[in-house]
Design an enzyme around this catalytic site. Structure first.
Site, mmCIF file in Angstrom:
data_model
loop_
_atom_site.group_PDB
_atom_site.id
_atom_site.type_symbol
_atom_site.label_atom_id
_atom_site.label_comp_id
_atom_site.label_asym_id
_atom_site.label_seq_id
_atom_site.Cartn_x
_atom_site.Cartn_y
_atom_site.Cartn_z
ATOM 1 N N ARG A 21 0.821 -1.226 0.000
ATOM 2 C CA ARG A 21 0.000 0.000 0.000
ATOM 3 C C ARG A 21 0.846 1.263 0.000
ATOM 4 N NH1 ARG A 21 -1.895 2.500 4.134
ATOM 5 N NH2 ARG A 21 -1.847 0.699 5.521
ATOM 6 N N LYS A 46 -5.702 0.590 -20.506
ATOM 7 C CA LYS A 46 -5.816 0.786 -21.948
ATOM 8 C C LYS A 46 -4.487 0.451 -22.638
ATOM 9 C CE LYS A 46 -9.989 1.962 -20.906
ATOM 10 N NZ LYS A 46 -9.989 2.293 -19.513
ATOM 11 N N ASP A 74 -5.090 13.748 -18.650
ATOM 12 C CA ASP A 74 -5.355 12.332 -18.898
ATOM 13 C C ASP A 74 -4.772 12.014 -20.274
ATOM 14 O OD1 ASP A 74 -6.450 9.855 -19.519
ATOM 15 O OD2 ASP A 74 -8.286 10.236 -18.374
ATOM 16 N N TYR A 129 -13.585 11.730 -20.334
ATOM 17 C CA TYR A 129 -14.089 10.397 -20.002
ATOM 18 C C TYR A 129 -15.266 10.506 -19.014
ATOM 19 C CZ TYR A 129 -14.253 5.894 -17.655
ATOM 20 O OH TYR A 129 -14.678 4.731 -17.086
HETATM 21 N N1 PLP Z 1 -9.478 7.872 -18.572
HETATM 22 C C1 PLP Z 1 -9.909 7.471 -19.772
HETATM 23 C C2 PLP Z 1 -9.642 8.316 -20.972
HETATM 24 C C3 PLP Z 1 -10.617 6.270 -19.897
HETATM 25 O O1 PLP Z 1 -11.053 5.884 -21.102
HETATM 26 C C4 PLP Z 1 -10.867 5.501 -18.726
HETATM 27 C C5 PLP Z 1 -11.633 4.230 -18.794
HETATM 28 O O2 PLP Z 1 -12.266 3.902 -19.766
HETATM 29 C C6 PLP Z 1 -10.409 5.961 -17.501
HETATM 30 C C7 PLP Z 1 -9.699 7.139 -17.466
HETATM 31 C C8 PLP Z 1 -10.657 5.190 -16.235
HETATM 32 O O3 PLP Z 1 -9.790 4.104 -16.163
HETATM 33 P P1 PLP Z 1 -10.084 2.716 -15.407
HETATM 34 O O4 PLP Z 1 -11.257 2.081 -16.057
HETATM 35 O O5 PLP Z 1 -8.795 1.988 -15.564
HETATM 36 O O6 PLP Z 1 -10.361 3.063 -13.979
#
Ligand code: PLP
Length: 388
Positions: free
Chosen positions: A48, A199, A174, A102
């Site tokens: 952790r 991803k 992001d 997202y």
């Molecule tokens: N950011 C983007 C652009 C995403 O497409 C996603 C998930 O689809 C996330 C963050 C969140 O990631 P996670 O599903 O690994 O928690």
């Protein structure tokens, strides 16, 4: 060997390897211990604390790929985002958030921040002026996502970084859709980069993980909060992620090459109303994308002509899978209105330009002609169904 001089494929393959000194194996051993000796050691290791051998070493690979001083690996992309935000925001603070992003992040902000007294403003658009207009005296963070999910809008990263620096605001991005292979935001002036490692970093649709990279000072601040929130990733999965990331550049480059050809093919198709891909000259931010990305990425979206039902089309696909997630080596499609953005209201989706006809396409590494033929036959069959 200086890490700066290493090529991307070499970083993917070798940086952050744990040398197997005992048996001289070719790959990193897995350390599954949750308990480590603490006498006479500099580091108190504990999963952790994000510092077991596998966690610590893989972080070096991610930092090297993002041209950052340090990185941390999380149990999911949302753990990475939430821990990062909570490290920089407290009661009474304000964050400016890009409007197109997202759906899970949007949802997290809308549902969780009011409980903590954190103020937020979603920008009206994604131009630098939209961000500027949303800044308040108590703004501590600006968060952006480019290319965005699912409309592939491109935000001026250098412009936002400059604006934020002038106003003393920390920036977070992001970088999931581009991956470190196609975009390095820290080089463009951004402070902190995060990924849903589920991803491209994972790339095989079998790992849920997240990552954050920045300078040491910001990472220390994130660590201080994260050790309390506890969103770390198990060492076995960290090890799997290391294995996956060895081929990150190879995969993403092959996927990007396919995406460019498929975007062109769809753009020229009579039954396709619109294609959203920054690599197309017709994309409104094509030049901007060229100036800040290494390449245009492997995500695109498109709308079929009215009358060709998007859901019926998806059902006719034989090779391309309908799938919730993205960025795996296999090509997938989904309807954002039914999946990634289903938690938003109809009105919120309409405001973002996400129609029920919109199909998001995560392009894989398959042979281009097979992907093209699959789309062709699915459109033809859907049209026959409409006529019948
Ligand atoms: N950011 C983007 C652009 C995403 O497409 C996603 C998930 O689809 C996330 C963050 C969140 O990631 P996670 O599903 O690994 O928690």
């Amino acid at each position: 060997m200086s890490k700066k001089k290493l090529g991307t494929n070499t970083i993917c393959t070798h940086v952050g390897e744990i040398k197997d000194k005992q048996f001289k194996g070719a790959i990193s051993p897995i350390y599954l211990s949750t308990s480590y000796e603490f006498d006479n050691v500099d580091i108190k290791r504990y999963p952790r604390y994000f510092n077991t051998p596998n966690q610590e070493y893989l972080s070096k690979k991610i930092a090297a790929l993002e041209h950052a001083e340090a990185a941390m690996i999380f149990g999911s992309g949302m753990a990475a985002i939430s821990h990062m935000f909570f490290a920089f925001l407290k009661q009474g603070d304000h964050i400016v958030v890009q409007n197109a992003l997202y759906g899970g992040t949007t949802n997290f902000i809308r549902e969780e921040f009011p409980k903590h007294g954190i103020e937020f403003t979603f920008t009206d658009g994604y131009a630098v002026e939209d961000f500027e207009a949303a800044i308040q005296d108590n703004t501590k963070l600006i968060h952006l996502e480019t290319p965005s999910n699912p409309l592939l809008t491109v935000t001026d990263v250098r412009g936002i970084a400059k604006l934020a620096k002038k106003r003393g605001i920390t920036t977070t991005i992001d970088n999931t859709f581009a991956s470190p292979i196609n975009q390095n935001p820290i080089d463009l002036g951004i402070d902190i980069v995060m990924h849903s490692a589920t991803k491209y970093l994972g790339g095989h649709s079998d790992i849920l993980a997240g990552a954050v990279a920045s300078n040491q000072e910001h990472m220390d601040r994130i660590w201080n909060v994260s050790k309390n929130l506890g969103g770390s990733l198990s060492d076995f999965t960290v090890w799997m992620l290391e294995r996956s990331m060895k081929t990150l550049a190879l995969r993403v480059k092959a996927q990007t090459k396919n995406a460019k050809k498929l975007a062109k093919f769809l753009d020229e198709h009579d039954d396709v109303a619109k294609v959203y891909y920054p690599g197309l000259k017709s994309h409104p931010e094509h030049k901007l994308a060229r100036s800040q990305m290494h390449d245009f990425g492997a995500m695109l979206s498109f709308e079929l002509n009215e009358g060709i039902d998007a859901m019926a089309f998806q059902k006719q696909l034989q090779l391309i899978k309908s799938s919730m997630s993205l960025a795996g080596v296999e090509s997938t499609m989904l309807l954002p209105s039914e999946t990634s953005h289903a938690l938003l209201t109809l009105e919120q989706r309409a405001d973002l330009g996400i129609s029920d006809q919109l199909i998001r396409f995560s392009v894989g590494i398959e042979t281009f002609k097979d992907l093209k033929n699959d789309i062709k036959q699915a459109i033809a069959k859907t049209k026959v169904e409409v006529l019948a």
